[in-house]
Design an enzyme around this catalytic site. Structure first.
Site, PDB file in Angstrom:
ATOM      1  N   CYS A 120     -15.467  -3.008   0.240  1.00 48.06           N
ATOM      2  CA  CYS A 120     -13.892  -3.359   0.540  1.00 48.06           C
ATOM      3  C   CYS A 120     -13.439  -4.508  -0.449  1.00 48.06           C
ATOM      4  O   CYS A 120     -14.137  -5.155  -0.969  1.00 48.06           O
ATOM      5  CB  CYS A 120     -14.012  -3.703   2.106  1.00 48.06           C
ATOM      6  N   LYS A 133      -5.666   7.446  12.613  1.00 48.80           N
ATOM      7  CA  LYS A 133      -6.046   7.701  11.083  1.00 48.80           C
ATOM      8  C   LYS A 133      -6.456   9.112  11.358  1.00 48.80           C
ATOM      9  O   LYS A 133      -7.196   9.563  11.973  1.00 48.80           O
ATOM     10  CB  LYS A 133      -7.397   7.047  10.608  1.00 48.80           C
ATOM     11  N   CYS A 148      -7.910 -10.679   1.268  1.00 48.87           N
ATOM     12  CA  CYS A 148      -7.973 -10.336   2.741  1.00 48.87           C
ATOM     13  C   CYS A 148      -8.128 -11.285   3.839  1.00 48.87           C
ATOM     14  O   CYS A 148      -9.226 -12.077   3.509  1.00 48.87           O
ATOM     15  CB  CYS A 148      -9.402  -9.026   3.010  1.00 48.87           C
ATOM     16  N   ARG A 151      -1.530   6.584   9.592  1.00 50.18           N
ATOM     17  CA  ARG A 151      -1.628   6.406   8.431  1.00 50.18           C
ATOM     18  C   ARG A 151      -1.883   7.266   7.441  1.00 50.18           C
ATOM     19  O   ARG A 151      -1.894   8.497   7.788  1.00 50.18           O
ATOM     20  CB  ARG A 151      -2.944   5.271   8.200  1.00 50.18           C
ATOM     21  N   CYS A 200     -14.009  -1.626   6.602  1.00 52.09           N
ATOM     22  CA  CYS A 200     -12.726  -0.783   5.617  1.00 52.09           C
ATOM     23  C   CYS A 200     -13.587   0.188   4.929  1.00 52.09           C
ATOM     24  O   CYS A 200     -13.031   0.956   4.015  1.00 52.09           O
ATOM     25  CB  CYS A 200     -12.146  -1.790   4.971  1.00 52.09           C
ATOM     26  N   ARG A 232       0.769  -1.000  -0.012  1.00 54.19           N
ATOM     27  CA  ARG A 232       0.279   0.030   0.150  1.00 54.19           C
ATOM     28  C   ARG A 232       0.963   1.136   0.007  1.00 54.19           C
ATOM     29  O   ARG A 232       1.672   1.303   0.931  1.00 54.19           O
ATOM     30  CB  ARG A 232      -0.786  -0.095   1.234  1.00 54.19           C
ATOM     31  N   LYS A 283      -3.447   1.221  14.969  1.00 56.97           N
ATOM     32  CA  LYS A 283      -3.320   2.197  14.026  1.00 56.97           C
ATOM     33  C   LYS A 283      -3.907   3.557  14.389  1.00 56.97           C
ATOM     34  O   LYS A 283      -4.905   3.572  15.385  1.00 56.97           O
ATOM     35  CB  LYS A 283      -4.113   1.434  12.736  1.00 56.97           C
ATOM     36  N   CYS A 328     -16.396  -8.285   6.416  1.00 56.78           N
ATOM     37  CA  CYS A 328     -16.351  -8.687   7.686  1.00 56.78           C
ATOM     38  C   CYS A 328     -16.632  -7.239   8.534  1.00 56.78           C
ATOM     39  O   CYS A 328     -16.825  -6.289   7.966  1.00 56.78           O
ATOM     40  CB  CYS A 328     -15.068  -9.044   8.069  1.00 56.78           C
TER      41      CYS A 328
HETATM   42 FE1  SRM Z   1      -8.876  -2.069   6.604  1.00 60.45          FE
HETATM   43  C1  SRM Z   1      -7.666  -4.532   8.086  1.00 60.45           C
HETATM   44  C2  SRM Z   1      -8.159  -3.102   3.689  1.00 60.45           C
HETATM   45  C3  SRM Z   1      -9.457   1.325   4.961  1.00 60.45           C
HETATM   46  C4  SRM Z   1     -10.605  -0.671   9.184  1.00 60.45           C
HETATM   47  N1  SRM Z   1      -8.037  -3.431   5.833  1.00 60.45           N
HETATM   48  C5  SRM Z   1      -7.589  -4.266   6.692  1.00 60.45           C
HETATM   49  C6  SRM Z   1      -6.850  -5.226   5.939  1.00 60.45           C
HETATM   50  C7  SRM Z   1      -5.355  -5.083   6.164  1.00 60.45           C
HETATM   51  C8  SRM Z   1      -6.544  -7.000   6.393  1.00 60.45           C
HETATM   52  C9  SRM Z   1      -5.831  -7.345   7.483  1.00 60.45           C
HETATM   53  O1  SRM Z   1      -5.388  -6.900   8.410  1.00 60.45           O
HETATM   54  O2  SRM Z   1      -5.176  -8.547   7.135  1.00 60.45           O
HETATM   55  C10 SRM Z   1      -7.409  -5.328   4.608  1.00 60.45           C
HETATM   56  C11 SRM Z   1      -6.488  -5.620   3.480  1.00 60.45           C
HETATM   57  C12 SRM Z   1      -7.434  -6.369   2.299  1.00 60.45           C
HETATM   58  C13 SRM Z   1      -6.626  -6.526   1.164  1.00 60.45           C
HETATM   59  O3  SRM Z   1      -6.575  -7.767   0.726  1.00 60.45           O
HETATM   60  O4  SRM Z   1      -6.347  -5.741   0.298  1.00 60.45           O
HETATM   61  C14 SRM Z   1      -8.015  -3.926   4.502  1.00 60.45           C
HETATM   62  N2  SRM Z   1      -8.875  -1.212   4.721  1.00 60.45           N
HETATM   63  C15 SRM Z   1      -8.660  -1.864   3.674  1.00 60.45           C
HETATM   64  C16 SRM Z   1      -8.848  -1.121   2.222  1.00 60.45           C
HETATM   65  C17 SRM Z   1      -7.879  -1.405   0.822  1.00 60.45           C
HETATM   66  C18 SRM Z   1     -10.287  -1.419   2.001  1.00 60.45           C
HETATM   67  C19 SRM Z   1     -10.725  -0.979   0.481  1.00 60.45           C
HETATM   68  O5  SRM Z   1     -11.516  -1.663   0.021  1.00 60.45           O
HETATM   69  O6  SRM Z   1     -10.378   0.284   0.047  1.00 60.45           O
HETATM   70  C20 SRM Z   1      -8.428   0.184   2.814  1.00 60.45           C
HETATM   71  C21 SRM Z   1      -7.225   0.712   2.776  1.00 60.45           C
HETATM   72  C22 SRM Z   1      -7.092   2.253   3.193  1.00 60.45           C
HETATM   73  C23 SRM Z   1      -5.684   2.823   3.173  1.00 60.45           C
HETATM   74  O7  SRM Z   1      -5.425   3.164   2.177  1.00 60.45           O
HETATM   75  O8  SRM Z   1      -5.249   2.892   4.049  1.00 60.45           O
HETATM   76  C24 SRM Z   1      -8.960   0.167   4.276  1.00 60.45           C
HETATM   77  N3  SRM Z   1      -9.806  -0.016   7.101  1.00 60.45           N
HETATM   78  C25 SRM Z   1     -10.241   0.915   6.355  1.00 60.45           C
HETATM   79  C26 SRM Z   1     -11.064   1.949   6.923  1.00 60.45           C
HETATM   80  C27 SRM Z   1     -11.582   3.057   6.209  1.00 60.45           C
HETATM   81  C28 SRM Z   1     -10.883   4.375   6.753  1.00 60.45           C
HETATM   82  O9  SRM Z   1      -9.871   4.299   7.141  1.00 60.45           O
HETATM   83  O10 SRM Z   1     -11.238   5.420   6.222  1.00 60.45           O
HETATM   84  C29 SRM Z   1     -11.345   1.287   8.076  1.00 60.45           C
HETATM   85  C30 SRM Z   1     -12.376   1.980   8.965  1.00 60.45           C
HETATM   86  C31 SRM Z   1     -11.967   2.961  10.031  1.00 60.45           C
HETATM   87  C32 SRM Z   1     -11.067   2.591  11.236  1.00 60.45           C
HETATM   88  O11 SRM Z   1     -10.020   2.241  11.123  1.00 60.45           O
HETATM   89  O12 SRM Z   1     -11.831   2.612  12.223  1.00 60.45           O
HETATM   90  C33 SRM Z   1     -10.624   0.247   8.237  1.00 60.45           C
HETATM   91  N4  SRM Z   1      -9.101  -2.518   8.470  1.00 60.45           N
HETATM   92  C34 SRM Z   1      -9.707  -1.978   9.410  1.00 60.45           C
HETATM   93  C35 SRM Z   1      -9.831  -2.826  10.597  1.00 60.45           C
HETATM   94  C36 SRM Z   1     -10.507  -2.543  11.943  1.00 60.45           C
HETATM   95  C37 SRM Z   1      -9.629  -1.783  12.704  1.00 60.45           C
HETATM   96  C38 SRM Z   1     -10.496  -1.577  14.401  1.00 60.45           C
HETATM   97  O13 SRM Z   1     -10.204  -0.609  14.678  1.00 60.45           O
HETATM   98  O14 SRM Z   1     -10.839  -2.529  14.723  1.00 60.45           O
HETATM   99  C39 SRM Z   1      -9.040  -3.746  10.123  1.00 60.45           C
HETATM  100  C40 SRM Z   1      -8.609  -5.014  11.139  1.00 60.45           C
HETATM  101  C41 SRM Z   1      -7.559  -4.539  12.112  1.00 60.45           C
HETATM  102  O15 SRM Z   1      -6.766  -3.545  12.215  1.00 60.45           O
HETATM  103  O16 SRM Z   1      -7.197  -5.639  12.962  1.00 60.45           O
HETATM  104  C42 SRM Z   1      -8.429  -3.415   8.933  1.00 60.45           C
HETATM  105 FE1  SF4 Z   2     -11.067  -7.476   5.062  1.00 62.36          FE
HETATM  106 FE2  SF4 Z   2     -12.835  -6.864   6.598  1.00 62.36          FE
HETATM  107 FE3  SF4 Z   2     -11.335  -4.877   5.927  1.00 62.36          FE
HETATM  108 FE4  SF4 Z   2     -13.062  -6.175   4.092  1.00 62.36          FE
HETATM  109  S1  SF4 Z   2     -13.669  -4.914   5.899  1.00 62.36           S
HETATM  110  S2  SF4 Z   2     -10.999  -5.657   3.798  1.00 62.36           S
HETATM  111  S3  SF4 Z   2     -13.117  -8.128   4.761  1.00 62.36           S
HETATM  112  S4  SF4 Z   2     -10.716  -6.496   7.012  1.00 62.36           S
END
Ligand code: SRM
Ligand code: SF4
Length: 564
Positions: free
Chosen positions: A429, A210, A435, A146, A478, A77, A208, A474
């Protein structure tokens, strides 16, 4: 009286502490020929460098039966403040994707690029090529600040340009200072000692973090979902400063009521020159008070929820040595993108294209990858990734518009003109197959479910309504699903929780409406609601507002909730 022993630190805290500022054994892992994976502790550390180890989940079981190790590869990324890059950088990333990744680019919900399917042996060349394009991946993931988001149309007004500059300064200010990134990936000189992380310290943040900067009335960054948000206050075309919002977040775990999405609190106003100090000290409060024992309870939202917003503001102000000023009035109109051509203040034009789920690929007759490559070859402005997984071809001269239009038309890039409002604004997402946390499909399911919902909406004469749909595989959130009017949150293969009642300004959390239902259940649950929305809605009433007013969902929490 016996004292309760302190809870043990989480495993990742030990890994960070022993990592020598994020080096770990990465250098050794990368050259280990025995496996396509890296050492378990390095899988935590590599995130800080902008990469995740993954495996192809479509063939996981097949490989297990064949007694083969999972089909490991890496997601990479980029860090791209406010989502801005040049045509030359676009071409460089495209070339990397063709040579080393799966031939696609993925634009994310935080305005960054992702590559999928990079094998271990290619990680270093990819990082070197990204660096050569004057980009990097440092702190794109991991327990640090981030990618910093900002409305991607900064040339919209002169104030947007200033705000964009504050966004990049904020991003730079909160970057880790370790040289590990340069040593591991770019063969930089080894640092002998004396290296420090002045903001983060040796174990970085508990989780993390943000941040986003936003210029009302557009809330495309969903500022209330961020740990830290700055809301620009503009008067007579001048930037006066920013309201500060803290403690937003989306992630939750099914069945664990101690985890929940939360909207940020607006805690006051600061002039622009205080932005960096506020950001640094918000980070430091979270560094010192965030929960390092339980990663499911480690985000800033829980620190604030547990200790109270008044405590947080007092702690922040005592570190700052000054008080925040009272919050200034502001109003958001919507949180989507503005599609099609828009003229900027300088007479240049900006074309916002719809890219379904942010995936740039050549598939069937839609040659998005080729089309955007051709556009990048002739474009003299820049590219801007939106927080809704879309793309702006920005800074186009009036004369060049027709050439861009012709290339867009020739390569199937006209979704922005041809799609229904539902499809235009829908987010999904990544989910399966890359993922590791996905419980259900999202990106691959979006086209089908949107088609089915379009049919039902058309049957009720609602085909032109702009209803905000977001799908995630899930509950981690995201695609920021808990802010959508309709959200499908993956529960198991083919099964989702249905949430309803968000608004279209990113200011209201939706509510769980039906749990663990399949596609037929989703359609069955929505059908009577579409019917009564068509019959009973008030003028200009959105679907989410209707579901709340008509009592179909409980009254969800709403931002802004100014704390002072
Ligand atoms: Fe996310 C984890 C993809 C934005 C909340 N996110 C992941 C992971 C890395 C899975 C992992 O931990 O193994 C996913 C990778 C999937 C893949 O195969 O690419 C993933 N997140 C994404 C992306 C690519 C979704 C998308 O379709 O665009 C976004 C990448 C953003 C970036 O460029 O940095 C993405 N993730 C977000 C957002 C939205 C935002 O940031 O505006 C959130 C919700 C906001 C927040 O953080 O509260 C988000 N991602 C999470 C979480 C839950 C965090 C939490 O506080 O519980 C995880 C899981 C974790 O961190 O354990 C996670
Ligand atoms: Fe993966 Fe869940 Fe984030 Fe979708 S919402 S990219 S399934 S961690």
């Amino acid at each position: 009286m016996s004292k309760t022993p302190p809870k043990p630190l989480s495993e990742v805290e030990h890994i960070k502490a022993g990592s020598r500022l994020l080096r770990g054994t990465m250098a050794e892992s990368l050259v280990d020929p025995v496996t396509g994976s890296i050492a378990p502790a390095d899988t935590s550390l590599i995130k800080f460098h902008g990469s995740y180890q993954q495996d192809d989940r479509d063939i996981r079981e097949e490989r297990r039966l064949q007694k083969l190790e999972p089909d490991y590869s890496f997601m990479i990324r980029t860090r791209l403040p406010a989502g801005v890059c040049t045509p030359a950088q676009w071409l460089a990333l495209d070339a990397i994707s063709q040579k080393y990744a799966n031939g696609t680019l993925r634009l994310t919900t935080r305005q960054a690029f992702q590559f999928h399917g990079v094998i271990k042996g290619d990680l270093k060349p990819v990082m070197a090529n990204i660096h050569a394009a004057l980009l990097d991946t440092l702190a794109a993931c991991g327990d640090v600040n981030r990618n910093v988001m900002c409305n991607p149309n900064p040339v919209d007004s002169r104030v947007h340009e200033t705000v964009f500059q504050w966004t990049t300064r904020l991003s730079e200010h909160l970057l880790p200072k370790t040289r590990a990134y340069y040593e591991v990936w770019l063969d930089g000189e080894k640092v002998a000692g004396g290296e420090e992380e002045p903001i983060y310290g040796p174990t970085y943040l508990p989780r993390k973090f943000k941040a986003a900067v936003v210029v009302p009335p557009l809330n495309d960054v969903d500022v209330f979902s961020q740990d830290l948000g700055f809301i620009a206050i503009v008067e007579n075309g001048q930037l006066l400063g920013f309201n500060v919002a803290v403690g937003g977040g989306m992630g939750a775990t099914h069945g664990d009521s101690a985890t929940f999405p939360r909207l940020a609190d607006v805690i006051g106003f600061v002039p622009p020159e205080q932005l960096l100090a506020v950001a640094e000290n918000v980070v430091k409060v979270q560094r010192d008070y965030g929960d390092r024992t339980n990663r499911k309870h480690a985000r800033l939202k829980y620190t604030i929820e547990d200790r109270g917003i008044a405590w947080f503001v007092a702690e922040l102000e005592s570190r700052l040595g000054f008080s925040l000023q009272p919050t200034r009035p502001f109003a958001f109109e919507h949180n989507g993108d503005r599609f099609g051509w828009l003229e900027g203040h300088d007479g240049r034009w900006h074309l916002t294209l719809r890219l379904e789920s942010g995936r740039v690929a050549d598939t069937g007759s839609a040659k998005l990858m080729t089309g955007l490559r051709e556009i990048a070859r002739i474009h003299t402005g820049d590219f801007r990734l939106t927080p809704n997984q879309n793309l702006i071809i920005a800074g186009v001269t009036p004369e060049a518009r027709k050439d861009i239009d012709a290339l867009a038309a020739a390569h199937g890039l006209e979704g922005y003109r041809l799609s229904s409002p539902l499809r235009l604004n829908a987010l999904a997402c990544v989910a399966l197959p890359t993922c590791g946390l996905a419980m259900a499909e999202a990106e691959r399911y979006l086209p089908r479910v949107v088609g089915l919902l379009e049919e039902r909406l058309t049957a009720h004469g609602l085909q032109n309504e702009k209803i905000l749909l977001r799908i995630t595989g899930c509950p981690n959130g995201c695609a920021r699903p808990y802010l959508a009017e309709i959200a499908l949150v993956g529960k198991a293969p083919g099964r989702y929780n249905l949430h309803l009642g968000g608004d279209t300004r990113g200011q209201r959390l939706n509510r769980l409406y039906r749990e663990n239902i399949d596609e037929a259940g989703v359609l069955e649950a929505l059908e009577p609601l579409f019917a009564s929305y068509a019959r009973e809605r008030q003028p200009n009433e959105g679907f989410g507002d209707f579901t709340v007013r008509a009592g179909h969902v409980g009254v969800p929490s709403t931002a802004p909730s100014p704390s002072r």
